[in-house]
Enzyme design. Structure first.
Site, mmCIF file in Angstrom:
data_model
loop_
_atom_site.group_PDB
_atom_site.id
_atom_site.type_symbol
_atom_site.label_atom_id
_atom_site.label_comp_id
_atom_site.label_asym_id
_atom_site.label_seq_id
_atom_site.Cartn_x
_atom_site.Cartn_y
_atom_site.Cartn_z
ATOM 1 N N GLN A 100 0.809 -1.222 0.000
ATOM 2 C CA GLN A 100 0.000 0.000 0.000
ATOM 3 C C GLN A 100 0.840 1.270 0.000
ATOM 4 O O GLN A 100 2.040 1.244 0.268
ATOM 5 C CB GLN A 100 -0.913 0.011 1.234
ATOM 6 C CG GLN A 100 -0.152 -0.103 2.547
ATOM 7 C CD GLN A 100 -1.085 -0.203 3.755
ATOM 8 O OE1 GLN A 100 -1.024 0.662 4.616
ATOM 9 N NE2 GLN A 100 -1.935 -1.210 3.826
ATOM 10 N N HIS A 102 -0.004 5.795 0.759
ATOM 11 C CA HIS A 102 -0.995 6.761 1.227
ATOM 12 C C HIS A 102 -0.804 8.089 0.509
ATOM 13 O O HIS A 102 0.319 8.449 0.154
ATOM 14 C CB HIS A 102 -0.868 6.942 2.745
ATOM 15 C CG HIS A 102 -0.855 5.635 3.474
ATOM 16 N ND1 HIS A 102 -1.957 4.827 3.546
ATOM 17 C CD2 HIS A 102 0.134 4.963 4.110
ATOM 18 C CE1 HIS A 102 -1.649 3.722 4.210
ATOM 19 N NE2 HIS A 102 -0.383 3.780 4.560
ATOM 20 N N GLU A 137 2.738 7.872 8.345
ATOM 21 C CA GLU A 137 2.812 6.995 9.512
ATOM 22 C C GLU A 137 4.249 6.712 9.916
ATOM 23 O O GLU A 137 5.163 6.824 9.106
ATOM 24 C CB GLU A 137 2.009 5.699 9.282
ATOM 25 C CG GLU A 137 2.359 4.935 8.030
ATOM 26 C CD GLU A 137 1.311 3.873 7.644
ATOM 27 O OE1 GLU A 137 0.104 4.086 7.868
ATOM 28 O OE2 GLU A 137 1.716 2.830 7.104
ATOM 29 N N HIS A 266 4.786 0.426 0.776
ATOM 30 C CA HIS A 266 5.249 -0.409 1.889
ATOM 31 C C HIS A 266 4.332 -1.590 2.149
ATOM 32 O O HIS A 266 3.192 -1.628 1.694
ATOM 33 C CB HIS A 266 5.421 0.433 3.157
ATOM 34 C CG HIS A 266 4.170 1.172 3.569
ATOM 35 N ND1 HIS A 266 3.829 2.382 3.039
ATOM 36 C CD2 HIS A 266 3.188 0.858 4.439
ATOM 37 C CE1 HIS A 266 2.696 2.795 3.579
ATOM 38 N NE2 HIS A 266 2.272 1.883 4.427
ATOM 39 N N ARG A 285 -4.225 0.385 -2.311
ATOM 40 C CA ARG A 285 -3.557 -0.922 -2.325
ATOM 41 C C ARG A 285 -3.337 -1.373 -3.754
ATOM 42 O O ARG A 285 -4.139 -1.079 -4.648
ATOM 43 C CB ARG A 285 -4.423 -1.964 -1.606
ATOM 44 C CG ARG A 285 -4.757 -1.610 -0.171
ATOM 45 C CD ARG A 285 -5.612 -2.686 0.481
ATOM 46 N NE ARG A 285 -6.116 -2.222 1.779
ATOM 47 C CZ ARG A 285 -7.241 -1.530 1.923
ATOM 48 N NH1 ARG A 285 -8.003 -1.244 0.870
ATOM 49 N NH2 ARG A 285 -7.612 -1.113 3.113
HETATM 50 ZN ZN LIG Z 1 0.454 2.071 5.553
#
Ligand SMILES: [Zn+2]
EC number: 5.3.1.8
Length: 413
Positions: A100, A102, A137, A266, A285
């Site tokens: 995935q 972001h 993240e 990642h 994804r």
């Molecule tokens: Zn992630």
């Protein structure tokens, strides 16, 4: 001091461990279902429960919504529209998650507006952008933690593709060798992730066999090949298995962290970690999952810059190790006490924060005589209006505390 004990929300995704989270919370193991994540935050999808000293219960979302300026502080509340900007999690991965990336803040705002206009319900399975905000993240290992993250230096990837000696990969190795940078990676990744199923069904078995041979021969890229085999065993017809050949293979030791900014491709493989992220659920994804996959949209957000992923160990600051990033939404710090270490640390009251004890037993106390004991797996919410508190380890064991706050770059504005 306002004493707000938090109870994290358990997320039962199939890739989760049946022992890690129940054991952390002192429940019997193994649990009847996998428990993948424990959420400490005010995400509308699953807010943490707040257990008050008078025996009543509410959620952190309700607490924040009732008094955003008091709970978050006026600056934080104004900047994020009355929402707590971060979410703290425990991740307990028994099996690999999806591959995935972001979106950036701009991409998230645009994607959210586009899907709203198209009338896709926010909770629909095919909704890419349920939130209008970015989702950077940071993941910090509690046990050895394995991940694929960011594109490997293409020169090394060319060596890998040549080393595993598969006729079917030879022309791709040459393609990347001729253009060993972000453009070449974009071309190769796009080719692989959009290969017709018939071509994948021919190429993937060949690649997996080559990886078996390379592992048996203890080749230079045995660890990378083992990961490809692990993914191929579960998803033998998935283009994500090929894409995994392009990413850095990381093993984080306890206390080591990686920061995943917008666009970083990642995949978490295995292990237990503390994760902090912006309070958003925008995930694109490209495979290795039964969940919604949207390759064209993923290709719009993936960042093809390449090289080693920086591993963060935390900068020493006032007795804590601080994982600094450029992200204004969050900052994570870690405090460790050895078994003979009874240091007292002061936690200033500079903003909203969540404290999570991941080992041993801690005592929080203030000048007014309020005391709170925090055991392994327990956490507290401290609103911005709270004054400074002090914290120290109790008992004879080592202790560990994680502290989630908004980014320093915002606090200093
Ligand atoms: Zn992630």
């Amino acid at each position: 001091m306002t004493v707000e004990l938090l109870q994290g929300a358990v997320r039962a995704y199939a890739w989760g461990s049946r022992t890690t989270i129940p054991e952390l919370l002192g429940r019997p193991v193994p649990s009847p279902h996998p428990e993948a994540e424990l959420w400490f935050g005010a995400h509308p999808g699953d807010p943490a429960r707040v257990l008050r000293s008078d025996g009543t219960e509410t959620t952190l979302l309700e607490v924040v919504d009732a008094d955003p300026d008091g709970q978050l502080g006026a600056r934080c509340s104004g900047r994020w529209g009355g929402r707590l900007p971060f979410l703290l999690k425990i991740l307990a991965a028994e099996e690999p998650l999806s591959m995935q990336a972001h979106p950036s803040a701009e991409q998230a705002a645009e994607g959210y507006a586009r899907e709203e206009a198209a009338g896709i319900p926010r909770d629909a399975a095919n909704r890419n952008y349920p939130d209008p905000t970015a989702k950077p993240e940071l993941v910090c290992a509690l046990t050895e933690f394995h991940a694929l993250a960011g594109f490997r230096d293409p020169h090394r990837t060319v060596r890998l593709l040549r080393a595993i000696e598969t006729p079917g990969l030879a022309r791709y190795a040459e393609l990347l060798a001729g253009q060993p940078g972000p453009d070449g990676l974009r071309a190769l990744f796009t080719t692989w992730i959009t290969l017709p199923q018939s071509a994948l069904d021919e190429l993937l078995p060949e690649v997996l066999e080559a990886c078996v041979r390379h592992v048996q021969d203890r080749g230079e890229f045995a660890a990378e090949c083992r990961t490809v085999l692990e993914l191929g065993e579960v998803h033998p017809r998935d283009a994500g298995v090929l894409a995994a050949l392009l990413l850095n293979r990381l093993t984080l030791r306890a206390g080591e962290a990686i920061y995943l900014p917008a666009g970083n491709l990642h995949l978490y493989l295995h292990g237990t970690a503390v994760e902090i992220l912006a309070n958003s659920d925008n995930i694109l994804r490209c495979g290795l999952t039964p969940k919604h996959v949207d390759v064209p949209e993923l290709l719009r957000v993936v960042d093809f810059r390449c090289g080693d992923m920086p591993v963060l160990t935390g900068e020493p600051d006032g007795g804590a190790a601080v994982y600094r990033t450029e992200t204004p939404e969050f900052e994570l710090s870690r405090i460790d006490w050895d078994s003979d270490d009874r240091r007292e640390l002061e936690l200033d009251g500079s903003g909203p924060e969540i404290l999570l004890c991941t080992a041993g037993e801690l005592l929080l106390y203030d000048d007014e005589g309020t005391k709170v004991e925090l055991r392994r797996g327990e956490s507290v919410w401290r609103p911005a209006s709270d004054p400074a508190v002090r914290v120290r380890a109790v008992g004879e064991h080592t202790a560990q505390l994680f502290r989630a706050t908004v980014g320093t770059c915002l606090q200093e504005l």
